[in-house]
Scaffold this active site. Structure first.
Site, PDB file in Angstrom:
ATOM      1  N   GLU A 125     -45.638  61.760  16.634  1.00 34.39           N
ATOM      2  CA  GLU A 125     -45.561  63.499  16.550  1.00 34.39           C
ATOM      3  C   GLU A 125     -46.153  63.647  17.924  1.00 34.39           C
ATOM      4  OE1 GLU A 125     -46.482  61.906  14.150  1.00 34.39           O
ATOM      5  OE2 GLU A 125     -45.674  62.158  12.633  1.00 34.39           O
ATOM      6  N   PHE A 153     -52.749  65.272  -1.809  1.00 36.55           N
ATOM      7  CA  PHE A 153     -52.157  64.305  -0.728  1.00 36.55           C
ATOM      8  C   PHE A 153     -51.236  65.024   0.038  1.00 36.55           C
ATOM      9  CE2 PHE A 153     -47.796  61.311   0.777  1.00 36.55           C
ATOM     10  CZ  PHE A 153     -48.654  60.270   0.973  1.00 36.55           C
ATOM     11  N   GLN A 154     -51.622  64.182   1.121  1.00 32.18           N
ATOM     12  CA  GLN A 154     -51.056  64.674   2.708  1.00 32.18           C
ATOM     13  C   GLN A 154     -51.631  66.355   3.122  1.00 32.18           C
ATOM     14  OE1 GLN A 154     -47.391  63.560   3.496  1.00 32.18           O
ATOM     15  NE2 GLN A 154     -48.344  60.959   4.510  1.00 32.18           N
ATOM     16  N   LYS A 192     -44.777  73.847   1.023  1.00 33.88           N
ATOM     17  CA  LYS A 192     -43.544  73.220   0.676  1.00 33.88           C
ATOM     18  C   LYS A 192     -42.212  74.103  -0.426  1.00 33.88           C
ATOM     19  CE  LYS A 192     -41.516  68.771  -0.800  1.00 33.88           C
ATOM     20  NZ  LYS A 192     -41.778  67.534  -1.179  1.00 33.88           N
ATOM     21  N   MET A 247     -57.919  55.806  38.018  1.00 34.53           N
ATOM     22  CA  MET A 247     -59.292  56.422  38.668  1.00 34.53           C
ATOM     23  C   MET A 247     -59.896  56.452  38.007  1.00 34.53           C
ATOM     24  SD  MET A 247     -59.276  59.393  40.202  1.00 34.53           S
ATOM     25  CE  MET A 247     -57.644  60.886  40.358  1.00 34.53           C
TER      26      MET A 247
HETATM   27  C1  LIG Z   1     -57.376  63.800  37.253  1.00 33.46           C
HETATM   28  C2  LIG Z   1     -57.269  64.846  37.994  1.00 33.46           C
HETATM   29  C3  LIG Z   1     -57.515  65.749  38.751  1.00 33.46           C
HETATM   30  C4  LIG Z   1     -56.940  66.882  39.516  1.00 33.46           C
HETATM   31  N1  LIG Z   1     -57.816  67.059  40.254  1.00 33.46           N
HETATM   32  C5  LIG Z   1     -57.602  68.424  40.720  1.00 33.46           C
HETATM   33  C6  LIG Z   1     -57.118  69.033  42.320  1.00 33.46           C
HETATM   34  O1  LIG Z   1     -57.601  67.956  43.548  1.00 33.46           O
HETATM   35  N2  LIG Z   1     -56.764  70.544  42.954  1.00 33.46           N
HETATM   36  C7  LIG Z   1     -56.388  71.252  42.401  1.00 33.46           C
HETATM   37  O2  LIG Z   1     -56.464  72.541  42.372  1.00 33.46           O
HETATM   38  N3  LIG Z   1     -56.804  70.717  40.422  1.00 33.46           N
HETATM   39  C8  LIG Z   1     -56.600  69.710  39.991  1.00 33.46           C
HETATM   40  N4  LIG Z   1     -57.009  69.296  38.717  1.00 33.46           N
HETATM   41  C9  LIG Z   1     -56.261  70.621  37.332  1.00 33.46           C
HETATM   42  C10 LIG Z   1     -57.239  71.314  37.356  1.00 33.46           C
HETATM   43  O3  LIG Z   1     -58.240  70.574  36.131  1.00 33.46           O
HETATM   44  C11 LIG Z   1     -56.835  72.362  37.052  1.00 33.46           C
HETATM   45  O4  LIG Z   1     -55.257  71.864  36.055  1.00 33.46           O
HETATM   46  C12 LIG Z   1     -56.184  73.363  37.588  1.00 33.46           C
HETATM   47  O5  LIG Z   1     -56.838  73.798  38.778  1.00 33.46           O
HETATM   48  C13 LIG Z   1     -55.069  74.374  37.444  1.00 33.46           C
HETATM   49  O6  LIG Z   1     -54.623  75.385  38.307  1.00 33.46           O
HETATM   50  P1  LIG Z   1     -53.712  77.074  38.008  1.00 33.46           P
HETATM   51  O7  LIG Z   1     -55.684  77.753  37.512  1.00 33.46           O
HETATM   52  O8  LIG Z   1     -53.011  77.349  38.744  1.00 33.46           O
HETATM   53  O9  LIG Z   1     -53.281  77.101  35.868  1.00 33.46           O
HETATM   54  P2  LIG Z   1     -53.918  77.085  34.573  1.00 33.46           P
HETATM   55  O10 LIG Z   1     -55.248  76.344  34.684  1.00 33.46           O
HETATM   56  O11 LIG Z   1     -52.605  76.779  34.165  1.00 33.46           O
HETATM   57  O12 LIG Z   1     -54.132  78.351  34.915  1.00 33.46           O
HETATM   58  C14 LIG Z   1     -52.791  79.906  35.240  1.00 33.46           C
HETATM   59  C15 LIG Z   1     -53.470  81.122  34.976  1.00 33.46           C
HETATM   60  O13 LIG Z   1     -52.782  81.625  35.498  1.00 33.46           O
HETATM   61  C16 LIG Z   1     -53.165  82.811  35.067  1.00 33.46           C
HETATM   62  N5  LIG Z   1     -51.257  83.420  34.106  1.00 33.46           N
HETATM   63  C17 LIG Z   1     -50.882  83.048  33.270  1.00 33.46           C
HETATM   64  N6  LIG Z   1     -50.077  83.868  34.032  1.00 33.46           N
HETATM   65  C18 LIG Z   1     -49.882  85.575  34.193  1.00 33.46           C
HETATM   66  C19 LIG Z   1     -49.258  86.014  35.020  1.00 33.46           C
HETATM   67  N7  LIG Z   1     -47.417  86.430  34.399  1.00 33.46           N
HETATM   68  N8  LIG Z   1     -48.880  86.698  36.107  1.00 33.46           N
HETATM   69  C20 LIG Z   1     -50.452  86.496  36.429  1.00 33.46           C
HETATM   70  N9  LIG Z   1     -51.991  85.724  35.914  1.00 33.46           N
HETATM   71  C21 LIG Z   1     -51.341  84.971  35.117  1.00 33.46           C
HETATM   72  C22 LIG Z   1     -53.149  82.565  33.514  1.00 33.46           C
HETATM   73  O14 LIG Z   1     -53.894  83.509  32.451  1.00 33.46           O
HETATM   74  C23 LIG Z   1     -55.069  81.462  33.928  1.00 33.46           C
HETATM   75  O15 LIG Z   1     -55.650  82.364  33.860  1.00 33.46           O
HETATM   76  C24 LIG Z   1     -56.843  67.980  38.130  1.00 33.46           C
HETATM   77  C25 LIG Z   1     -56.594  67.330  36.815  1.00 33.46           C
HETATM   78  C26 LIG Z   1     -56.432  66.171  36.583  1.00 33.46           C
HETATM   79  C27 LIG Z   1     -55.876  65.494  35.243  1.00 33.46           C
HETATM   80  C1  LIG Z   2     -56.592  60.116  26.505  1.00 31.28           C
HETATM   81  C2  LIG Z   2     -57.024  60.342  28.092  1.00 31.28           C
HETATM   82  N1  LIG Z   2     -57.518  59.343  27.561  1.00 31.28           N
HETATM   83  C3  LIG Z   2     -58.613  59.397  28.973  1.00 31.28           C
HETATM   84  C4  LIG Z   2     -58.356  59.451  29.619  1.00 31.28           C
HETATM   85  C5  LIG Z   2     -59.934  59.447  30.420  1.00 31.28           C
HETATM   86  N2  LIG Z   2     -59.266  58.956  32.079  1.00 31.28           N
HETATM   87  C6  LIG Z   2     -58.324  59.850  33.239  1.00 31.28           C
HETATM   88  S1  LIG Z   2     -57.576  58.424  34.558  1.00 31.28           S
HETATM   89  C7  LIG Z   2     -57.511  57.387  33.203  1.00 31.28           C
HETATM   90  C8  LIG Z   2     -56.977  56.072  33.998  1.00 31.28           C
HETATM   91  C9  LIG Z   2     -55.608  56.153  34.504  1.00 31.28           C
HETATM   92  O1  LIG Z   2     -55.023  54.404  34.682  1.00 31.28           O
HETATM   93  P1  LIG Z   2     -53.493  54.371  34.662  1.00 31.28           P
HETATM   94  O2  LIG Z   2     -53.038  55.520  33.566  1.00 31.28           O
HETATM   95  O3  LIG Z   2     -53.448  53.038  34.651  1.00 31.28           O
HETATM   96  O4  LIG Z   2     -53.724  55.494  36.138  1.00 31.28           O
HETATM   97  P2  LIG Z   2     -54.666  55.181  37.035  1.00 31.28           P
HETATM   98  O5  LIG Z   2     -55.612  56.178  37.576  1.00 31.28           O
HETATM   99  O6  LIG Z   2     -54.191  53.652  37.814  1.00 31.28           O
HETATM  100  O7  LIG Z   2     -53.010  55.633  37.940  1.00 31.28           O
HETATM  101  C10 LIG Z   2     -58.582  57.816  31.896  1.00 31.28           C
HETATM  102  C11 LIG Z   2     -58.802  56.568  31.090  1.00 31.28           C
HETATM  103  C12 LIG Z   2     -57.845  60.077  30.019  1.00 31.28           C
HETATM  104  N3  LIG Z   2     -57.186  61.289  30.140  1.00 31.28           N
HETATM  105  N4  LIG Z   2     -56.690  60.992  29.078  1.00 31.28           N
END
Ligand SMILES: Cc1cc2nc3c(=O)[nH]c(=O)nc-3n(C[C@H](O)[C@H](O)[C@H](O)COP(=O)(O)OP(=O)(O)OC[C@H]3O[C@@H](n4cnc5c(N)ncnc54)[C@H](O)[C@@H]3O)c2cc1C
Ligand SMILES: Cc1ncc(C[n+]2csc(CCOP(=O)(O)OP(=O)(O)O)c2C)c(N)n1
Ligand SMILES: [Mg+2]
Length: 570
Positions: A49, A111-112, A161, A473
């Protein structure tokens, strides 16, 4: 017309324009499944799911509409939790429908039976239990409206249900949503607007922070006009990528933790930041105490709760990005600001124009090569759905997106296991699109059972596993901050190509650079899905990197190493 609750649900979904539902059956939702079989709705049977929720999310992100996921009560519903939270953190409109035990059994630990509305209270925009057949149509119509309106988000409708089994009169006109009237937008006062205009016109070093909200708003055209009118340099958030073409000279690239060095420096040197539809995530700002200290800030944002949440701003324009940008533009003085653009070009230096492809082949296969080749071979037109980790950041750096909704990735929750199911959803939303999964060897192992869904549904989704043998990462953090103590990050994996074969999917394994392009080409030409296991350099790291909590300009830069931080146009 008298229908059962289950039939009313199907009829309502059809009338709302739903074509596909991603789900998994069980006892408490069986009456609905029985009705589904007689409806025009196409049910996609998932393998878990969580997959259903990510598929609905991928469908929503690729289409701009609502994705629908369905599950039974108890374990079916709890398996959805991660997907719901993923959609919540990235403002994705998903409607989840769960079966619930009969209303007379509620509260008896039947159940569930699980209190899924209680569990998902903090991770849904709205959720509700329905225990009367006559309430189903209105509630589901409201769920769709709430999921899509304002700042989008997931909504869960839990249907007992007995409500599914009971009969009720179905009259579309009488079951219209009863929601409070829409707030009049934009809801800022004139002084705020005037202040924003004054700031825009006084600025010598402005910079736009472009976020996901631009795409949600459908503001791409208004945004481009605004940017060109003001000659503003634009920095993208991860989720904003695609909102403004990568090949526009004013697009500087991604900001933040793994953003381009010159982008982060430009933010720190700007005298005005114009944040559009972005929420100043900590991955974007680094240490707030030193963030963009010389800049005034304007925030264009639909959700008032985001204003001054992380970064204090000087003018807040609460409203829909497109409407606000269209109102601002005519009042703006058109300035070219050559000194500021020259300064940014200087910061870029030559790193922006070096091409990783023209570097000598040292026998190493880097993830950046694979992703950059994928970009070239797909002409930047593919929908790329990434998982979470190093490969996700390399995708953001080396695949240049010119079109909205072509990078689908979990940003806020950073959910490993997202990519494969979300790509399936994206393919249903855009059947003609070239859909690629870019996924790590770790994340792929979390939801790889959905390969069976691809086969059962006979859809074509190509899968590029960036296989570095590590939870890369996390390994990178251990390398930089834990003295290379690689605890629990080396990762054993199955032979992915053979695994694909066992599902009836073509599998390939690539270890050299010369084989990358031919394999991508042949995968694109093949009519069914192809999985490619790219065995890349194991201990490569993503640069630049702002260490967690450090200032945005304190980046760890790439050591003397053949790869550079970005690549040129083809
Ligand atoms: C491993 C990892 C590394 C990351 N590294 C980076 C990085 O280096 N740089 C980076 O940028 N991000 C990075 N991120 C992503 C980061 O965590 C955020 O998800 C991202 O920066 C959010 O982008 P955002 O604010 O544009 O989008 P969202 O979080 O989706 O926010 C969107 C915003 O827009 C607003 N909005 C929605 N609809 C409208 C509308 N119609 N008009 C006006 N506003 C609206 C919402 O209210 C919200 O505040 C990383 C994520 C991961 C998992
Ligand atoms: C569900 C979940 N568990 C743990 C993490 C923490 N985490 C972030 S990146 C990462 C490693 C991802 O490894 P892989 O899928 O091999 O990608 P790579 O970084 O090697 O490109 C982990 C464990 C996460 N983001 N999501
Ligand atoms: Mg890995």
């Amino acid at each position: 017309m008298k229908l059962t609750g289950a039939e009313i649900l199907c009829e309502t979904l059809e009338r709302l324009g739903v074509k596909e539902i991603f789900g998994y059956p069980g006892g408490a939702i069986l009456p609905v499944y029985d009705a589904l079989g007689k409806s025009k709705l196409h049910h996609v049977l998932v393998r878990h799911e969580q997959g259903a929720t990510h598929m609905a999310d991928g469908y929503a992100r690729a289409s701009g509409g609502v994705g629908v996921a369905m599950a039974t009560s108890g374990p079916g519903a709890t398996n959805m939790v991660t997907g719901i939270a993923t959609a919540m953190l990235d403002s994705s409109p998903v409607v989840c429908i769960t079966g619930q035990v009969g209303s007379k059994l509620l509260g008896t630990d039947a159940f569930q039976e699980i209190d899924i509305t209680g569990i998902t209270m903090p991770i849904t925009k709205h959720n509700v239990v329905v225990s009367h057949a006559e309430d189903i149509a209105r509630t589901v119509r409201e769920a769709f409206l709430i999921a899509q309106s304002g700042r989008p988000g997931p909504v869960l409708v839990d249907i007992t249900k007995d409500a599914q089994q009971a009969s009720a009169e179905f009259d579309w006109d009488k079951c219209a949503p009863k929601l409070p009237p829409k707030r009049k937008r934009p809801s800022y006062d004139k002084t705020e607007f005037d202040r924003a205009i004054a700031l825009l016109n006084a600025s010598k070093r402005p910079l736009i922070l472009a976020g996901h909200g631009i795409m949600i708003s459908g503001a791409m055209k208004a945004f481009t006009e605004f940017v060109h009118a003001g000659h503003f340099p634009v920095a993208m958030t991860l989720l904003g990528i695609g909102a403004f073409p990568a090949n526009d000279p004013l697009n500087l690239g991604m900001m933040g933790m793994h953003g381009e060095a010159w982008v982060n420096h430009a933010i720190q040197e700007a005298d005005l930041l114009i944040a559009v539809g972005m929420r100043f995530d900590d991955r974007v700002t680094g240490d707030l105490r030193t963030y963009a200290k010389s800049a005034k800030k304007i925030h264009i944002e639909i959700d008032r709760a985001e204003i001054n949440k992380n970064v204090k701003v000087d003018a807040a324009l609460v409203g829909d990005a497109r409407e606000v940008l269209e109102q601002l533009e005519p009042h703006m003085e058109k300035k070219e600001r050559p000194d500021w653009h020259a300064r940014i070009a200087e910061m870029k230096g030559d790193s922006a124009v070096r091409d990783i492809q023209s570097l000598p082949d040292t026998g190493h296969l880097y993830a950046a090569h694979v992703i950059n080749d994928l970009w070239k071979e797909t002409h930047g037109d593919a929908i790329v759905v990434t998982d979470v980790g190093q490969h996700q950041m390399w995708e953001a750096q080396y695949y240049h997106h010119n079109k909205p909704r072509t990078l689908i990735t979990s940003g806020g929750l950073g959910t490993m296991g997202f990519a494969l199911p979300a790509a399936i959803g994206a393919k249903f939303a855009r059947p003609d699109a070239d859909v690629w999964v870019v996924v790590g060897d770790g994340g792929f192992q979390m939801t790889m059972a959905e390969l069976a869904t691809i086969v059962q549904e006979k859809i074509k989704v190509n899968i590029a596993i960036i296989n570095n043998g590590y939870l890369g990462m996390v390994r990178q953090w251990q390398e930089f901050f834990y003295d290379k103590r690689y605890v629990a990050t080396p990762l054993v994996a199955p032979d992915f190509a053979a695994l694909a074969n066992s599902f009836g999917i073509r599998g390939e394994r690539i270890t050299t650079r010369a084989d990358v392009v031919p394999t991508i080409r042949s995968a694109r030409e093949y009519k069914e899905s192809v999985l490619i296991d790219f065995r890349v350099e194991q201990e490569d790291s993503v640069y630049p990197m702002v260490p967690a909590g450090a200032s945005l300009h304190e980046m760890i830069r790439r050591p003397n190493n053949p790869l550079v931080e970005t690549s040129a146009e083809p």
